[in-house]
Structures are given as C-alpha cells and as structure tokens.
Scaffold this motif. Structure first.
Motif, PDB file in Angstrom:
ATOM      1  N   LEU A  64       7.378   3.851  -8.440  1.00 32.81           N
ATOM      2  CA  LEU A  64       6.433   2.746  -8.297  1.00 32.81           C
ATOM      3  C   LEU A  64       5.057   3.190  -8.769  1.00 32.81           C
ATOM      4  CD1 LEU A  64       7.663   1.610  -4.763  1.00 32.81           C
ATOM      5  CD2 LEU A  64       8.450   0.831  -7.024  1.00 32.81           C
ATOM      6  N   TRP A  65       4.488   2.477  -9.698  1.00 31.04           N
ATOM      7  CA  TRP A  65       3.329   2.941 -10.457  1.00 31.04           C
ATOM      8  C   TRP A  65       2.161   3.401  -9.606  1.00 31.04           C
ATOM      9  CZ3 TRP A  65       2.695  -1.364 -14.764  1.00 31.04           C
ATOM     10  CH2 TRP A  65       3.830  -1.350 -15.589  1.00 31.04           C
ATOM     11  N   LEU A  66       1.804   2.647  -8.582  1.00 30.45           N
ATOM     12  CA  LEU A  66       0.638   2.989  -7.769  1.00 30.45           C
ATOM     13  C   LEU A  66       1.009   3.668  -6.454  1.00 30.45           C
ATOM     14  CD1 LEU A  66      -1.941   0.082  -8.171  1.00 30.45           C
ATOM     15  CD2 LEU A  66      -1.691   2.184  -9.489  1.00 30.45           C
ATOM     16  N   SER A  67       2.231   4.118  -6.330  1.00 28.66           N
ATOM     17  CA  SER A  67       2.608   4.870  -5.130  1.00 28.66           C
ATOM     18  C   SER A  67       2.016   6.266  -5.187  1.00 28.66           C
ATOM     19  CB  SER A  67       4.134   4.966  -5.035  1.00 28.66           C
ATOM     20  OG  SER A  67       4.507   5.934  -4.073  1.00 28.66           O
ATOM     21  N   PRO A  68       1.464   6.772  -4.074  1.00 22.68           N
ATOM     22  CA  PRO A  68       1.002   8.165  -4.047  1.00 22.68           C
ATOM     23  C   PRO A  68       2.130   9.169  -4.287  1.00 22.68           C
ATOM     24  CG  PRO A  68       0.077   6.938  -2.216  1.00 22.68           C
ATOM     25  CD  PRO A  68       1.131   6.064  -2.826  1.00 22.68           C
ATOM     26  N   CYS A  69       3.377   8.707  -4.149  1.00 24.70           N
ATOM     27  CA  CYS A  69       4.536   9.577  -4.381  1.00 24.70           C
ATOM     28  C   CYS A  69       5.188   9.308  -5.725  1.00 24.70           C
ATOM     29  CB  CYS A  69       5.553   9.403  -3.257  1.00 24.70           C
ATOM     30  SG  CYS A  69       4.881   9.735  -1.615  1.00 24.70           S
ATOM     31  N   TYR A  70       4.458   8.674  -6.633  1.00 26.45           N
ATOM     32  CA  TYR A  70       5.005   8.387  -7.960  1.00 26.45           C
ATOM     33  C   TYR A  70       5.440   9.673  -8.660  1.00 26.45           C
ATOM     34  CZ  TYR A  70       5.222   6.864 -12.846  1.00 26.45           C
ATOM     35  OH  TYR A  70       5.643   6.619 -14.139  1.00 26.45           O
ATOM     36  N   THR A  74       0.810  -1.227   0.000  1.00 27.01           N
ATOM     37  CA  THR A  74       0.000   0.000   0.000  1.00 27.01           C
ATOM     38  C   THR A  74       0.840   1.273   0.000  1.00 27.01           C
ATOM     39  OG1 THR A  74      -0.144  -0.176   2.417  1.00 27.01           O
ATOM     40  CG2 THR A  74      -1.967  -1.100   1.142  1.00 27.01           C
ATOM     41  N   ALA A  75       2.161   1.138  -0.209  1.00 23.18           N
ATOM     42  CA  ALA A  75       3.067   2.296  -0.247  1.00 23.18           C
ATOM     43  C   ALA A  75       3.020   3.107   1.037  1.00 23.18           C
ATOM     44  CB  ALA A  75       2.766   3.199  -1.449  1.00 23.18           C
ATOM     45  N   THR A  76       2.894   2.422   2.161  1.00 19.58           N
ATOM     46  CA  THR A  76       2.936   3.091   3.458  1.00 19.58           C
ATOM     47  C   THR A  76       4.339   3.656   3.663  1.00 19.58           C
ATOM     48  OG1 THR A  76       1.196   1.694   4.312  1.00 19.58           O
ATOM     49  CG2 THR A  76       2.634   2.716   5.934  1.00 19.58           C
ATOM     50  N   HIS A  77       4.454   4.677   4.497  1.00 18.53           N
ATOM     51  CA  HIS A  77       5.678   5.466   4.474  1.00 18.53           C
ATOM     52  C   HIS A  77       6.148   5.837   5.866  1.00 18.53           C
ATOM     53  CE1 HIS A  77       3.502   9.150   5.605  1.00 18.53           C
ATOM     54  NE2 HIS A  77       2.508   8.534   5.005  1.00 18.53           N
ATOM     55  N   GLY A  78       7.368   6.284   5.917  1.00 17.36           N
ATOM     56  CA  GLY A  78       7.899   6.945   7.093  1.00 17.36           C
ATOM     57  C   GLY A  78       7.940   8.430   6.821  1.00 17.36           C
ATOM     58  N   SER A  79       9.044   9.065   7.194  1.00 12.00           N
ATOM     59  CA  SER A  79       9.149  10.506   7.008  1.00 12.00           C
ATOM     60  C   SER A  79      10.565  10.866   6.604  1.00 12.00           C
ATOM     61  CB  SER A  79       8.774  11.229   8.310  1.00 12.00           C
ATOM     62  OG  SER A  79       9.002  12.624   8.192  1.00 12.00           O
ATOM     63  N   GLY A  80      10.692  11.957   5.864  1.00  8.75           N
ATOM     64  CA  GLY A  80      12.003  12.454   5.478  1.00  8.75           C
ATOM     65  C   GLY A  80      12.049  12.757   4.001  1.00  8.75           C
ATOM     66  N   ILE A  81      12.372  13.980   3.655  1.00  9.73           N
ATOM     67  CA  ILE A  81      12.316  14.391   2.258  1.00  9.73           C
ATOM     68  C   ILE A  81      13.356  13.685   1.402  1.00  9.73           C
ATOM     69  CG2 ILE A  81      13.838  16.396   2.521  1.00  9.73           C
ATOM     70  CD1 ILE A  81      10.721  15.890   0.261  1.00  9.73           C
ATOM     71  N   GLN A  82      14.363  13.100   2.024  1.00  8.37           N
ATOM     72  CA  GLN A  82      15.357  12.344   1.273  1.00  8.37           C
ATOM     73  C   GLN A  82      15.023  10.848   1.201  1.00  8.37           C
ATOM     74  OE1 GLN A  82      17.844  13.934  -0.308  1.00  8.37           O
ATOM     75  NE2 GLN A  82      17.019  15.844   0.533  1.00  8.37           N
ATOM     76  N   HIS A  83      13.917  10.443   1.800  1.00 10.53           N
ATOM     77  CA  HIS A  83      13.638   9.021   1.943  1.00 10.53           C
ATOM     78  C   HIS A  83      12.323   8.639   1.263  1.00 10.53           C
ATOM     79  CE1 HIS A  83      16.689   9.806   4.824  1.00 10.53           C
ATOM     80  NE2 HIS A  83      15.868  10.381   5.679  1.00 10.53           N
ATOM     81  N   GLY A  84      12.376   7.603   0.449  1.00 10.62           N
ATOM     82  CA  GLY A  84      11.171   7.086  -0.165  1.00 10.62           C
ATOM     83  C   GLY A  84      10.343   6.288   0.817  1.00 10.62           C
ATOM     84  N   ASN A  85       9.123   5.951   0.412  1.00  8.38           N
ATOM     85  CA  ASN A  85       8.262   5.162   1.290  1.00  8.38           C
ATOM     86  C   ASN A  85       8.838   3.760   1.486  1.00  8.38           C
ATOM     87  OD1 ASN A  85       7.210   3.322  -0.773  1.00  8.38           O
ATOM     88  ND2 ASN A  85       6.017   5.044  -1.520  1.00  8.38           N
ATOM     89  N   LEU A  86       8.205   2.967   2.332  1.00  7.75           N
ATOM     90  CA  LEU A  86       8.752   1.667   2.703  1.00  7.75           C
ATOM     91  C   LEU A  86       8.870   0.734   1.507  1.00  7.75           C
ATOM     92  CD1 LEU A  86       6.869   1.117   6.078  1.00  7.75           C
ATOM     93  CD2 LEU A  86       9.063   2.230   5.672  1.00  7.75           C
ATOM     94  N   ALA A  87       7.985   0.884   0.526  1.00  4.66           N
ATOM     95  CA  ALA A  87       8.028   0.015  -0.649  1.00  4.66           C
ATOM     96  C   ALA A  87       9.272   0.239  -1.504  1.00  4.66           C
ATOM     97  CB  ALA A  87       6.775   0.215  -1.498  1.00  4.66           C
TER      98      ALA A  87
END
Length: 438
Positions: free
Chosen positions: A347-353, A129-142
């Motif tokens: 990642l195609w379905l990531s909200p941060c694509y 589900t492209a769940t995430h942590g935090s940090g502008i230099q860091h992508g989500n967990l996926a």
C-alpha cells in the motif's frame, strides 16, 4: 401583535462548544459539523461544500482530519453489515468501529486477521492511516481491505477493487482522507479462532537485542512495554493462537529471562487491569484477546499524547539501542512505550510499504511543550534507519524528510489531482506533507 422587550445588551450570544479529538489535545478549527444519514446525503454535502474533512472516532492526535470550513460525521449512515461467506469478505459502513464489528463477525464464525490495541477506533479511519496490530506475519489493518466505496469531490460514487483497479487500488487504500469520503469498505475474513494471553515481566533489554527475531516469532502477536529507564522490558504480552483439538498447556514460567506474571497487569504501572483484556492464559475469542483494552473501558490512560515511529525490521536492534540512549530525555514526559512488529505490504502510503517493520509507540503525558522538545531528539536518532511516523500521531519531521521515505508519493499526488482536482479534501496537514501546490 404582541411586543416583547429587547434583550439586554449584556445577554451572551450562544457559542457552540469547541470540537476536540479523543484525547482532548487537538481543537478542530471549526464547529461546523454536518451529519449524513445516507450516501445520498454525503453526495449532496460534498457537491455543495467547497472544503470539508470527515471525522470518525477522533482518535488522531494531529490535524490530519481538521478543517477550517466544514466537518462531516457519518455516524448516522447505513448500519448494515454484509457477509459474503463464499468470498470470505464482509462489507461494512463508514461509521462502524472494530468494537461493534468484531463480535458480530465472531458470532457468525468469522474473524479479521488483526486488531489494534483498542477496539474503540473506526474501521475506515484505521485503514485510511494504516493503523496496525502486531505480529511479524500480519500486515496492518488496511491490508484486509478488498474493496472501497467512496464519494469523489464531484459527488460521484466510485468503487475500487484490486481486480478492477490494480495499482490505483493499492494507492487509494491508505488515503489519509485526501481522495474522498469513504462510505463502505469490504474486508477479508477468516474462520474465527481462539487466543490465550500471557504476560511476562522484566525482560532484559540485552535479551531483546540478542534474540529479537525469536522473541517476535514466539506468538501470534507480541508487544513489548517499557519506560526505557532500567535496561529492561517491563512487560511482554504474548497472544498465542490456539489450535483446535490441541490441549491447552501451562505457559512456561520463564521467557528469555522474564518471569510469568502471577496476576493481571495494566501496561501502565498503578492503573487497574480491569480495563485490559483477560490474561493469565485464559482462552478467549480473537476479538477479546488481540486488543490490549476492553470495549466499554477507558483505553490506555485516557489522559495522554501519542507518537509512533516505524523503522525497517532489519534495523530493529540498532533502533532500540538508539532510543534507549535517550532514557534521560524520555523520563520526564513518557508514560509508557510499546514495541511491535508489522509485516510488509504493497500500500503506497503505508509506513510498512515493502518492508517488515518495527513500530515503536510512545504514550506521553499530556504536556505538549515537553513532548515537542523530545520528538526531534527521537527523530534524529531514528533518521539513519529511514524512519516513518504514524500518519495520525504526533511528529515533528519536516515535510522533506517525510516525503523522502515514500517512493510512491508522486503517484499518490497524481491520484489526488485525478480524484480531487480543486483540493476539496485538502487541509493544512495534507498541503504540508502530501500535496503538490494547486
């Protein structure tokens, strides 16, 4: 042959208790829950079942993992964790949570690049589900996924990696359960590291809007908590990565007008900070500081609903002002809101694509009637910025609105048709928001 008297007509027929999600707000549509003890059992269940969905840690708040026929638990499958120290990767079973994985990695001298707010969630579900942590230099967990093994609708086991599958891999990582049953994931690791966590109180909202980039760049991970009621950020959580050999310095007493807290705090006023990871600048390993909540304690409030919306980072200040204007509407049903940043990914379905993003999270009181009236207002205010909701949380956006934000959705639909041509892994949520008609 012995005979027994018939049961009285009034005897109740045993009924299986309903299956609920983590928060208790969602009742699954069947009580048929199978458990697989091996990949071979997963294959057999998939082959012999017309329609099914997998339940992980049940931390989604909507029907994304629901089924009217059959649910599947992988909680008893293989538990081994495989470290490849040369490749800096770890291969984990589908049942594992971050709370179990992270201390194991740390004990071997390794870390993941990021963690979510709570360690209780499953690795596979968070990545799906492209769940995430935090940090502008860091992508989500996926974005840590380097390979995935899953069982297709045919029962075949398939392994995908970027080296062998290219774009197909990028499409499959955030799969929201629509492509198959994931049985293993391989994640990127890095050397373990230490963090300190400092909390500041009462950051003026004007400072956030004027210095947003500097605030978000001030630490490895930055979280801003607010109830949107008084033009201020109630708490700022700064998680700063420590450099080996560099002496620990006292944290500044002030941060853009906010004052350093003098005691541990919980993001929700009135709740005990004992549930939270250690603060006050005390150094600790990455897995004891990146989450907000400790494993073994109730995360967040425990009685809640959740929503989360992503907007491009370039619109952060405008989006914050838009939400702030709804403070009167938010007051009756909001517990707390959190803002974080997440780096762009492919990642195609990531909200941060393909876009660095601001994530605005809402922890609501457990009152869906009230929350359902507020969500359309939030979505209307955020829609000019191309808002994308978290796949596993509550939203009311139409399928047309949501689909318009994912340019790779047609390509993902082609993957669904390839991997699951008869819709074995579809459900009402997938059919509404993602699938072409069969």
């Amino acid at each position: 042959m012995e005979s027994y008297p018939p049961l009285p007509l009034s005897s109740p027929v045993p009924v299986a208790p309903p299956l609920l999600n983590w928060a208790g707000n969602y009742r699954y549509s069947t009580t048929q829950l199978a458990q697989a003890d091996s990949v071979e059992e997963v294959q057999e269940i998939v082959r012999t079942t017309d329609q099914l969905k997998v339940l992980g840690s049940r931390h989604c708040f909507n029907g994304i993992a629901d089924s009217t026929q059959q649910l599947l638990s992988l909680g008893a499958t293989e538990q081994a964790i495989y470290l490849d120290t040369d490749a800096h990767t770890v291969t984990v079973p589908a049942s594992i949570t971050y709370g179990r994985l992270a201390p194991t990695l740390h004990s071997q001298g390794f870390a993941l690049h990021n963690l979510a707010s709570l360690p209780h969630i499953s690795v596979v579900g968070a990545c799906a589900t492209a769940t995430h942590g935090s940090g502008i230099q860091h992508g989500n967990l996926a974005t840590a996924v380097r390979a995935m093994e899953f069982v297709l609708a045919s029962g075949e086991v398939r392994v995908l990696s970027p080296e062998t599958d290219g774009d197909e891999f990028l499409g499959a990582v955030v799969h929201v359960g629509a492509l198959g049953v994931v049985t293993k994931l391989t994640l990127a690791m890095e050397p373990t590291f230490q963090l300190r966590q400092d909390v500041y109180e009462n950051l003026p909202l004007t400072q956030v809007c004027e210095h947003f980039a500097a605030i978000q760049a001030s630490a490895y991970s930055v979280s801003l908590f607010t109830d949107w009621q008084d033009e201020s950020i109630t708490q700022v959580w700064l998680k700063q990565r420590l450099v080996p050999g560099v002496p620990l310095q006292p944290a500044p007493s002030e941060f853009f007008g906010a004052q350093r807290a003098t005691q541990d705090l919980h993001p929700l006023a009135g709740l005990s900070p004992v549930n939270c990871t250690e603060q006050m600048g005390v150094p600790g390993p990455w897995h004891d500081r990146l989450p907000h909540f400790r494993l073994g304690f109730t995360p967040s409030s425990g009685q809640e609903l959740q929503s989360e919306y992503f907007v491009p980072l370039r619109h952060a200040q405008e989006a914050i002002r838009a939400v702030a204007c709804l403070h009167e509407h938010l007051r009756p049903c909001l517990q707390v809101s959190e803002m974080r940043t997440v780096a762009a990914d492919a990642l195609w379905l990531s909200p941060c694509y393909q876009q660095d993003s601001l994530a605005i999270h809402f922890t609501w009181k457990p009152d869906w009637a009230a929350v359902s009236r507020v969500l359309p207002l939030l979505e209307r205010e955020l829609s000019p910025f191309g808002v994308r909701p978290h796949w596993g949380k509550l939203f009311t956006l139409s399928a047309t609105q949501l689909q318009s934000q994912y340019e790779k959705l047609p390509a993902f639909q082609a993957l669904m048709a390839q991997y699951d041509p008869k819709g074995k892994f579809r459900n009402a949520f997938i059919n509404t928001y993602l699938a072409r008609p069969l």
